[in-house]
Design a protein around this motif. Structure first.
Motif, mmCIF file in Angstrom:
data_model
loop_
_atom_site.group_PDB
_atom_site.id
_atom_site.type_symbol
_atom_site.label_atom_id
_atom_site.label_comp_id
_atom_site.label_asym_id
_atom_site.label_seq_id
_atom_site.Cartn_x
_atom_site.Cartn_y
_atom_site.Cartn_z
ATOM 1 N N HIS A 39 0.821 -1.207 0.000
ATOM 2 C CA HIS A 39 0.000 0.000 0.000
ATOM 3 C C HIS A 39 0.853 1.255 0.000
ATOM 4 C CE1 HIS A 39 -3.650 -2.352 1.252
ATOM 5 N NE2 HIS A 39 -4.110 -1.533 0.327
ATOM 6 N N ALA A 40 1.912 1.213 0.799
ATOM 7 C CA ALA A 40 2.777 2.380 0.885
ATOM 8 C C ALA A 40 3.456 2.636 -0.455
ATOM 9 C CB ALA A 40 3.813 2.174 1.988
ATOM 10 N N VAL A 41 3.865 1.557 -1.115
ATOM 11 C CA VAL A 41 4.510 1.699 -2.413
ATOM 12 C C VAL A 41 3.559 2.377 -3.403
ATOM 13 C CG1 VAL A 41 5.513 0.450 -4.349
ATOM 14 C CG2 VAL A 41 5.963 -0.311 -2.009
ATOM 15 N N LEU A 42 2.298 1.918 -3.380
ATOM 16 C CA LEU A 42 1.319 2.496 -4.305
ATOM 17 C C LEU A 42 1.013 3.944 -3.945
ATOM 18 C CD1 LEU A 42 -0.943 -0.613 -4.574
ATOM 19 C CD2 LEU A 42 0.145 0.531 -6.492
ATOM 20 N N GLU A 43 0.968 4.210 -2.653
ATOM 21 C CA GLU A 43 0.713 5.565 -2.186
ATOM 22 C C GLU A 43 1.805 6.499 -2.726
ATOM 23 O OE1 GLU A 43 -2.083 6.029 0.138
ATOM 24 O OE2 GLU A 43 -1.757 7.947 -0.869
ATOM 25 N N LEU A 44 3.040 6.023 -2.644
ATOM 26 C CA LEU A 44 4.159 6.824 -3.143
ATOM 27 C C LEU A 44 4.072 6.979 -4.659
ATOM 28 C CD1 LEU A 44 6.988 5.282 -0.929
ATOM 29 C CD2 LEU A 44 6.164 7.646 -0.837
ATOM 30 N N GLN A 45 3.698 5.875 -5.311
ATOM 31 C CA GLN A 45 3.576 5.914 -6.775
ATOM 32 C C GLN A 45 2.596 6.991 -7.222
ATOM 33 O OE1 GLN A 45 2.399 2.166 -8.614
ATOM 34 N NE2 GLN A 45 4.449 1.407 -8.108
ATOM 35 N N ARG A 46 1.488 7.076 -6.488
ATOM 36 C CA ARG A 46 0.479 8.085 -6.830
ATOM 37 C C ARG A 46 1.066 9.488 -6.721
ATOM 38 N NH1 ARG A 46 -3.572 4.347 -5.025
ATOM 39 N NH2 ARG A 46 -3.202 4.728 -2.841
ATOM 40 N N GLN A 47 2.087 9.622 -5.886
ATOM 41 C CA GLN A 47 2.729 10.925 -5.738
ATOM 42 C C GLN A 47 3.966 11.022 -6.609
ATOM 43 O OE1 GLN A 47 2.540 11.937 -1.225
ATOM 44 N NE2 GLN A 47 2.178 9.760 -1.433
ATOM 45 N N GLY A 48 4.107 10.031 -7.482
ATOM 46 C CA GLY A 48 5.212 10.050 -8.441
ATOM 47 C C GLY A 48 6.559 9.707 -7.833
ATOM 48 N N LEU A 49 6.567 8.931 -6.763
ATOM 49 C CA LEU A 49 7.829 8.649 -6.070
ATOM 50 C C LEU A 49 8.085 7.152 -5.945
ATOM 51 C CD1 LEU A 49 7.485 11.242 -3.178
ATOM 52 C CD2 LEU A 49 9.109 11.360 -5.075
ATOM 53 N N GLN A 50 9.364 6.809 -5.859
ATOM 54 C CA GLN A 50 9.754 5.434 -5.569
ATOM 55 C C GLN A 50 10.753 5.460 -4.418
ATOM 56 O OE1 GLN A 50 10.813 4.624 -9.736
ATOM 57 N NE2 GLN A 50 9.780 2.661 -9.423
ATOM 58 N N ALA A 51 11.100 4.254 -3.928
ATOM 59 C CA ALA A 51 11.930 4.150 -2.728
ATOM 60 C C ALA A 51 13.238 4.955 -2.847
ATOM 61 C CB ALA A 51 12.242 2.684 -2.442
ATOM 62 N N HIS A 52 13.827 4.932 -4.028
ATOM 63 C CA HIS A 52 15.149 5.551 -4.167
ATOM 64 C C HIS A 52 15.070 7.041 -4.523
ATOM 65 C CE1 HIS A 52 13.991 4.323 -8.254
ATOM 66 N NE2 HIS A 52 14.523 5.499 -8.536
ATOM 67 N N CYS A 53 13.864 7.559 -4.752
ATOM 68 C CA CYS A 53 13.730 8.969 -5.130
ATOM 69 C C CYS A 53 14.092 9.883 -3.957
ATOM 70 C CB CYS A 53 12.307 9.288 -5.562
ATOM 71 S SG CYS A 53 11.811 8.386 -7.016
ATOM 72 N N ILE A 54 14.534 11.053 -4.294
ATOM 73 C CA ILE A 54 14.865 12.051 -3.264
ATOM 74 C C ILE A 54 13.856 13.189 -3.353
ATOM 75 C CG2 ILE A 54 16.597 13.702 -2.459
ATOM 76 C CD1 ILE A 54 18.721 11.793 -3.692
ATOM 77 N N PRO A 55 12.922 13.264 -2.409
ATOM 78 C CA PRO A 55 11.938 14.345 -2.462
ATOM 79 C C PRO A 55 12.626 15.689 -2.191
ATOM 80 C CG PRO A 55 11.311 12.639 -0.864
ATOM 81 C CD PRO A 55 12.705 12.368 -1.270
ATOM 82 N N GLU A 56 12.175 16.747 -2.885
ATOM 83 C CA GLU A 56 12.804 18.042 -2.685
ATOM 84 C C GLU A 56 12.550 18.521 -1.249
ATOM 85 O OE1 GLU A 56 9.244 18.633 -5.490
ATOM 86 O OE2 GLU A 56 10.678 17.057 -4.937
ATOM 87 N N LYS A 57 13.360 19.445 -0.829
ATOM 88 C CA LYS A 57 13.311 19.927 0.554
ATOM 89 C C LYS A 57 11.919 20.462 0.900
ATOM 90 C CE LYS A 57 15.986 22.979 3.601
ATOM 91 N NZ LYS A 57 15.610 22.278 4.800
ATOM 92 N N ASP A 58 11.452 20.065 2.074
ATOM 93 C CA ASP A 58 10.180 20.521 2.648
ATOM 94 C C ASP A 58 8.937 19.964 1.954
ATOM 95 O OD1 ASP A 58 11.526 21.952 4.559
ATOM 96 O OD2 ASP A 58 11.587 23.797 3.338
ATOM 97 N N ARG A 59 9.152 19.079 0.990
ATOM 98 C CA ARG A 59 7.963 18.464 0.392
ATOM 99 C C ARG A 59 7.415 17.406 1.359
ATOM 100 N NH1 ARG A 59 7.685 14.806 -5.121
ATOM 101 N NH2 ARG A 59 5.534 14.086 -4.799
#
Lengths: 734, 861
Positions: free
Chosen positions: A365-385
């Motif tokens: 579920h968490a993986v899919l949740e991240l996918q919906r936000q365009g992210l994967q485990a190795h992605c680096i979210p920008e600061k303060d996102r």
């Protein structure tokens, strides 16, 4: 030099109240051998090693009655039997089984001790004593011991064999109310109460939890249909067959919506919070690839909550939380989860922790949740996102006190509509302290047999007494699940006495069970010819739902072998004090030792019950002080001093006066019948009933509130078949 | 031909008490309007079972509509459905017919109608129609959806007892009863069967432990470690014994009737080849019996035999099985009384054990067994032995059910003879089953069938309990909502938890659970389904009755407030007051036998409904001397009327008098129509046995303000003037309002009125005609929603009605409801009276409230 191993000579499990305590214990006979000459204070470094290995021992008060009591004894010098007792208890505590009671006593053999520990599970208690021996020996001999792996092993045993936490909290609450219990299986099926007064539970299901209601609750569509019909808000949904259809449905239902495959897996193809035609049509195409049909459903904004309904009332509420991470522009999603979420000390892999650790490898579920936000485990979210990792994870924040009365009403109604007496209702709302209507909240699921752990171990907020709520739901305040239990011990005609009492109870309208030396009887019908004084045969009476009074014969040997088959009794009869003969195998050799066994019968009498004691046996008379309830003395001799003294204080006695069986309260006498009255005389002769036996039966019946007239009539007809009685009535009528 | 609309009428309706489909069929060509004999013979050729086609009046021609009617009905009949009713009625529109055909299963009826249309089209176009596959489809669908035999037997018993039911799923889940009396079943499982008891029943060892504790004979046994242990166990248990794998299936590794050490050890080693955990258990010799316990009674017993054939020395075993399976009672599933013998691998293996193959010919008279278990579902048979069961065996079975905690329980007994106690013959109970199949008792292969459905119903509902809560249905042209609200209030005052539907919403007790116009069957059903409801008061409007029929099969009380000149005439092919009366009469026709019709004696059309009421009738009227009242009263029947400023309820010598001053909703008796509503509510409450104390207390506490009854004669005060808001929207309502308003003193009277566009022209004109007789000033307004009328059309009609008005001096026109209200209010002076006929009830009342609470505010008009 290493000391020789302690020998465990034998071990037995005492299932019922016993000479040590009311609760089940394991009794081990251990031979400490040469260690008899080496108390703890004489073994160099022993105290420090044991204290270091098991720091929790400081909590053991031991005989001294204060924290650190046992450690003090260790320092002053005590022997390995006693030390094993405390180590075994500590082991069980470390494994999550809360127990406190233990005893170690010398026997007549040198260096041989009886070590007794309380346990909630036979196998674990036995294993605990064995491991305790190993730990004590390793500590004495200063060899290494891998405590951690032993504790892990015990934890696994507790998990596998003991009652689960939900069941245990109900049983504990029932025990607090004086309700007895019997575990019916190795699983979580437990009987609360005895005989006809029993109720059954299986985790958070009761014997009134309807099977049909469970079927309904497991059918989400049917549940929603029934709820919505009665005005309970649910996420309205519609099955759609094209992208355009999906958009039409979304407009009918009202935006925002969820688009999902009806039979999807792990939330694949689910799109939440959709507002535009473009998004909804796109989501349709994604969803249709993951399932056979697509559902458009109202999107309910807010947090998931779990409300526990017990018997028409909301008794606890917990809130799930949305786990988020905040980007720092450097760390990956996976790293942020570790540092910002899993670092929370409340999170862990085991059941003990109120919150789960999140591992992307396991949380689809968490993986899919991240996918919906365009992210994967190795992605680096920008600061303060701010990134949502898990919506509505563990529901473990207690919010019971915040539940709005209208929410409580609608939740209880939902349980009622489905027909569940205990239900866990999942609802989504932004603010549980406001009515659902005004915030668009909805009930999303109704669960039968809900887990209770989240209310017992919340991550925040108060622990809720849900076990008590369920016990109170099963037994109203005036009930304790007990049926009249009559226990008889002695060597003089005790089987016959039991038959007499059972017969009188039967005539008094009770469906009476009888367990005695010559077998097991239900309502005067013999169902087993085995010696029913044995624990497992006698216990059948208490399991039988058709019985509302039970009479048990017991002997000193049975108490020493297994303990008594019931936890408390209403009537405890002692006709005479047995001799120690035959009790050597339990190391009982003296009248004092026998007294210590027989006293259990009087110890177990409930405050509202009575001990029936033979006044002409001095040792029996001495047990009177141990009784929580009333004492009734009986004696053939109307002038016996014990009787006289008892009468002077206004209490009840039974005796012969002028050949009359006489009931007396203080000096107020009721003459029950004359011994020469023909049917009685016949009875005494035919059944060879001795006079004290007759008196004990009368006294017991009186204590059980059987009317004197019925006692008399009953004795006249004892041993006769219904046909005999019918003939007699016919003769009288003629 | 064109079929424009098909409706499922799911309850009693205009046409029939039964469930039915209604279709609008438009016949366009002369051939369709008058069937030719060529068409008829083609139709009969395609579907010989089509049945007679009749017009019902013996005069007019049979049309295509009649052909569809008859085909739909007879397709269902041929498919095995129990339906009889059908009817075709011409509408006022040339060539348009209403075709109504009963159905027993909605989906089957719907398919039948579709097939009938195809069939008739095929007949018309000399086309082809595959009647066999059509009937096959219908039959299959019916078998899939209709209740299975176990469930059906319980439902039938409920129907016989007058208990209402509703299927909750397409499966076997059914709900009986209404409101708080509802109970549910799923096949032969009832809602009081606990999940724990069912789990226990599935755990054979636990079941045996509990039964043994109660002294019920069971084959005791225990798991064993090794061969020696197996023999020890056999000796403990007592010979002979069974050795078997725990939870083994299909008898693999099972050895029975073992008496020696050699046999036991041999069997143990053999069983080890199949499973690791082996049990030794006491062997019970004899036949398999199934005893059905319901509640604390044994209600049926069968001896069960495994599927078998008897050799005749000629046919092979395969042929014998085919012969047995040719029996029409044997079907493929659970729907028929027997099931075909499965001739599969299990059967072949069983034959092998007996030394046969499928092609062997068994000697004449030999019994060849095809399976070990005696389940009906694999082709076994059952013989009823209910009357043979020894009372001790029955007692054992009942005890077994109670120990496990099942209130419906199939108890499996193995013994030599059911005629003797089990203990005497080393028989025992081997299993208990939750949700047992009832087929073998309903229609056993041999012996008497038993009415086990009745026993199940008996266990759920005590004698005389029909699981109904009082249902009061209210209809009429005006006063419905007030009557519903007041009746519900009277019932509530007596302590009942009341569910209510009306044009404002659905209410359970004080809670509104739905809003909007809730006077249809959907809302009524939600009240009847609600677990908290002790009584239902249902406004039953025409729309829902037309669309879907009633939500209930019958009601305790039917109240018809009035019909008068009617309302909404011309909609839905209801064009005259008489048509309307026939429709509204439906609730009266469906009053239960011990129920009550509450009818307005002053309305002759309503009075005529009395003849259609299966129960008693209470008449009410303002006039104590009204002939209907007087006659009814003289007959000793219930009447309610007004005499000397008191409402009088009377039956024979019994009478209760309630002063009008104690009924605030009548404004001390000033508002005639509210007195009528109050009388209807009193009669309804009386009919369901509410005490007079509660009725009087309820009347005294019922206030008709905008809160309690929005839009029904809500009285406000504005700057010393009286303002009345009402939702009146037809000539009768306005007439009643005028009469009420005239009883109230006033200087100058004004009125605000619009007209609803969906009324007939004459009705709109009539409204303003009545107004013109009673008001000095009139404000006409038009709203955005003109319900299909052209802009200004309604206003013109209203103006028309005011032509030559006796009293009206001043007419103003304005757009928008709020503006109209403001205009009227701005002109009010002390002692004036203003009647506002509101349209958007909630919004308009909100607006008036705002104005009334700020009288100082200047109104900009």
């Amino acid at each position: 030099m290493a000391f020789q191993d302690i020998q465990i000579l034998r071990m037995c499990y005492l299932r019922g109240p016993n000479i040590w305590t009311y609760r089940p214990v394991v009794e081990a006979w251990v031979d400490i051998g040469e260690l008899e000459n080496h108390p703890s204070n004489t073994i160099a470094g022993f105290y420090d090693r044991l204290h270091t290995l098991l720091p929790g021992l400081v909590e053991h008060r031991c005989g001294i009655g204060e924290r650190g009591g046992f450690l003090k004894r260790l320092q002053e010098g005590t022997w390995p039997g006693h030390i094993m007792e405390h180590v075994a208890i500590e082991l069980q505590n470390l494994a999550g089984m809360q127990v406190g009671f233990g005893k170690a006593r010398e026997t007549s053999g040198r260096g041989v001790y009886k070590v007794v520990i309380r346990t909630r599970q036979k196998e674990i208690g036995i294993a605990a004593l064995q491991k305790a021996r190993a730990i004590v020996m390793a500590t004495i001999n200063n060899t290494a011991y891998d405590l951690a792996s032993t504790v892990a092993q015990f934890k696994a045993m507790v998990d596998r064999m003991c009652l689960g936490p939900s069941t245990a909290c109900i049983v504990d609450a029932a025990t607090d109310r004086g309700i007895p219990f019997i575990r019916l299986t190795e699983g979580n099926l437990v009987q609360l109460g005895y005989g006809a007064k029993q109720r059954r539970i299986w985790t958070a299901e009761t014997d009134r939890t309807s099977a049909i209601s469970e079927t309904i609750s497991s059918d989400k569509d049917l549940t929603k249909q029934l709820l919505s019909q009665c005005g309970v808000p649910i996420p309205q949904g519609k099955i759609v067959h094209s992208a355009n259809d999906a958009w039409q449905a979304a407009q009918d239902i009202g935006l925002p919506v969820v688009v999902k495959p009806i039979d999807g897996n792990h939330g694949r193809g689910v799109a939440l919070d959709l507002n535009s035609q473009t998004d909804i049509e796109a989501a349709y195409h994604v969803a249709i690839n993951e399932g056979s049909e697509v559902m458009v459903e109202r999107y309910i904004r807010g947090d998931e909550h779990r409300l526990l309904v017990v018997g028409n009332r909301v008794v606890a509420a917990a809130k799930g939380e949305t786990a988020t991470i905040t980007g720092d522009g450097v760390s990956t999603v996976e790293q942020l989860i570790e540092t910002q979420i899993n670092s929370d000390p409340r999170r862990g892999e085991e059941e003990d922790f109120p919150l789960d650790t999140i591992r992307l490898s396991e949380h689809q579920h968490a993986v899919l949740e991240l996918q919906r936000q365009g992210l994967q485990a190795h992605c680096i979210p920008e600061k303060d996102r701010v990134v949502i990792v898990q919506r509505n994870g563990n529901m473990s924040h207690d919010v019971t006190d915040q539940v709005h009365p209208e929410v409580a009403h609608v939740v209880a109604l939902a349980a009622r509509i489905i027909g569940l007496d205990i239900a866990g209702i999942d609802l989504v709302a932004q603010d549980i302290s406001k009515p659902l209507q005004e915030q668009g909240g909805a009930i999303v699921e109704v669960n039968a047999g809900p887990g209770l752990l989240m209310h017992l171990k919340p991550a925040s907020g108060n622990v809720r007494p849900v076990g008590k709520a369920i016990a109170d739901h099963l037994f109203d305040p005036k009930q304790n699940g007990r049926i009249p239990v009559i226990g008889v011990i002695g060597t003089q005609q005790s089987s016959l006495l039991c038959h007499l009492i059972a017969w009188l109870m039967h005539l008094n309208g009770h469906r009476t069970g009888l367990a005695c030396q010559d077998g097991l009887y239900m309502n005067q019908r013999q169902t087993s010819t085995q010696d029913a004084r044995r624990f497992d045969i006698a216990e059948r009476l208490l399991i039988n739902r058709a019985i509302d009074a039970a009479v048990f014969e017991t002997s000193a040997l049975d108490i020493l072998d297994d303990g008594l088959p019931y936890d408390r009794c209403h009537i405890g009869v002692v006709t005479d004090m047995p001799t120690p003969q035959g009790l050597d195998i339990h190391d009982v050799h003296t009248p004092e030792g026998v007294r210590n066994v027989v006293r259990s019968q009087v110890d177990l009498v409930l405050p509202q019950g009575a001990a029936i004691l033979h006044a002409q046996d001095l040792q029996v008379v001495e047990l009177a002080d141990l009784c929580d309830g009333e004492v009734i003395f009986y004696s053939v001799d109307a002038n016996h001093p014990v009787l006289k003294k008892h009468q002077l204080s206004g209490k009840r006695t039974v005796y012969f006066r002028d050949n009359h069986v006489t009931l007396a309260r203080g000096d107020q006498e009721t003459l029950l019948f004359h011994l020469n009255m023909e049917p009685i005389a016949q009875l005494l002769q035919k059944e060879n009933i001795q006079l004290p036996t007759l008196l004990a039966a009368v006294a017991s019946a009186w204590a059980l509130d059987i009317a004197p007239l019925l006692i008399r009539a009953g004795l006249k007809n004892f041993g006769k078949t219904p046909d005999d009685v019918a003939q007699q009535v016919a003769r009288m009528n003629a | 031909m064109e079929v424009t609309r098909i409706r499922a009428l799911r309850g009693p309706n205009l046409w029939t008490r039964h469930t039915a489909f209604e279709a609008m069929v438009r016949c366009q060509t002369p051939e369709q309007l008058k069937l030719t004999s060529a068409f008829e013979s083609r139709l009969r050729h395609l579907f010989p079972g089509v049945g007679p086609m009749r017009t019902g009046d013996g005069k007019s021609h049979t049309t295509m509509a009649h052909a569809i009617e008859s085909s739909t009905l007879h397709l269902q009949i041929e498919a095995g459905c129990t339906v009889t009713f059908s009817r075709t009625t011409a509408t006022q529109e040339q060539g348009l017919f209403q075709v109504v055909v009963e159905y027993s299963v909605e989906q089957v009826g719907k398919l039948a109608m579709q097939l009938a249309i195809q069939l008739c089209e095929a007949a018309a176009n000399s086309g082809h129609f595959d009647i066999d596959s059509a009937l096959q489809n219908l039959r299959q669908l019916d078998e899939e959806i209709r209740l299975g035999p176990s469930t059906a037997s319980i439902v039938d018993a409920a129907i016989n007892r007058g208990i209402p039911f509703r299927r909750l799923t397409e499966g076997s889940m059914v709900q009986f009863g209404w409101g708080r009396k509802q109970r549910r079943i799923q096949a032969a499982e009832i809602d009081s069967s606990s999940a724990i008891a069912e789990s226990i029943a599935q755990d054979k060892e636990l079941t045996k432990k509990l039964l043994n504790a109660a002294g019920v004979p069971v084959p005791m046994g225990r798991p064993v470690e090794d061969a020696e242990d197996a023999w020890r166990a056999a000796q403990d248990i007592g010979l002979p014994v069974v050795v078997k794998p725990r939870d083994g299936n299909q008898g693999k590794g099972v050895a029975v009737n073992l008496k020696t050490k050699e046999d036991v050890i041999g069997a143990f080693n053999n069983a080890l080849q199949f499973r690791n955990d082996i049990m030794v258990e006491r062997y019970l010799p004899g036949s398999d019996y199934r005893l059905l316990v319901v509640g604390d009674k044994l209600v049926a017993a069968s001896r069960r035999e495994p599927p078998l054939v008897v050799g005749d020395g000629k046919l092979t075993i395969r042929q014998l099985v085919d012969k047995v399976n040719a029996d029409p009672r044997r079907g493929d599933g659970h729907a028929t009384s027997l099931t075909k013998i499965r001739f599969d691998e299990v059967a072949i293996n069983r034959l092998k054990e007996q030394g046969y193959t499928a092609e062997s010919v068994a000697a004449k008279g030999t019994r060849v067994i095809l399976r070990n278990n005696a389940n009906l579902s694999t082709g076994g048979t059952a013989t009823d032995v209910t009357d043979d069961v020894h009372p001790d065996v029955a007692a054992n079975a009942i005890m077994a059910a109670q120990m496990v905690g099942l209130d419906i329980c199939g108890v499996d007994v193995v013994c030599e003879s059911i005629l003797r106690p089990l203990e005497e013959q080393s028989g025992g109970i081997v299993e208990v089953n939750a949700a047992p199949g009832l087929r073998m008792h309903l229609s056993p292969s041999f012996g008497k069938g038993r009415n086990v459905g009745e026993a199940v119903i008996q266990a759920m509902f005590p004698d005389g309990d029909d699981a109904r809560v009082p249902v009061i249905a209210v209809t009429g042209t005006n006063g419905k909502t007030t009557t519903v609200r007041l009746t519900a209030h009277l019932l509530r005052t007596s302590g009942m938890r009341v569910g209510m539907t009306n044009t404002d919403g659905v209410y359970i007790q004080e809670r509104q659970i739905d809003s909007g116009d809730c006077s249809g069957p959907l809302s009524a059903r939600s009240v009847l389904m609600h677990p908290d409801v002790d009584a239902a008061v249902l406004e039953t409007a025409r729309g829902g009755m037309l669309r879907e029929g009633l939500a209930f099969d019958r009601c305790s009380v039917a109240v018809v407030t009035n019909i008068g000149k009617g309302d909404h005439l011309g909609l839905n092919y209801i064009s005259t007051v008489e048509d309307l009366a026939v429709l509204k009469r439906v609730i009266v026709q469906n009053v239960s036998k011990n129920g009550m019709g509450v009818l307005n004696a002053a309305d002759p059309i309503v009075v005529a409904m009395a003849a259609h009421c299966p129960g008693q009738v209470t008449f009410f009227a303002l006039d104590s001397h009204h002939p209907v009242i007087a006659t009814h009263r003289a007959q000793g029947k219930r009447v309610v009327f007004v005499e000397e400023d008191q409402v009088v309820a009377m039956q024979g010598k019994m009478q209760v008098r309630i002063p009008l001053s104690a009924i605030p909703v009548t404004l001390g008796g000033a508002i005639g129509f509210q007195i009528e509503n109050a009388m209807a509510a009193i009669a309804a409450a009386w009919a369901v046995g509410i005490s007079w104390d509660s009725i009087c207390a309820g009347l005294a506490t019922f206030i008709s303000d905008a809160q309690a009854v929005p839009g029904r004669f809500n009285v406000f005060e504005y700057k010393g003037a009286t303002v009345i808001a009402d939702y009146g929207h037809n000539p009768d309502a306005i007439k009643a309002l005028v009469q009420a308003v005239e009883n109230m003193p006033a200087q100058r009277r004004s009125v605000v009125i619009s007209g609803a566009g969906d009324r007939r022209d004459e009705d709109i004109r009539e409204q303003s005609r009545i107004i013109g007789e009673a008001f000095d000033d009139v404000v006409l307004y038009q709203d955005d929603c003109q319900r299909g009328r052209e802009d200004g059309e309604v206003l013109a009609l209203l103006r028309d009605g005011l032509k030559g008005a006796k009293r009206t001096k001043k007419i103003e026109e304005i757009r928008g409801e709020f503006s109209a209200i403001d205009m009227a209010l701005s002109k009010l002076g002390k002692g004036d009276l203003c009647l506002i006929l509101i349209d958007q009830v909630e919004q308009a009342l909100g607006h008036i409230n705002k104005r009334v609470s700020n009288p100082g505010e200047e109104l900009v008009v």
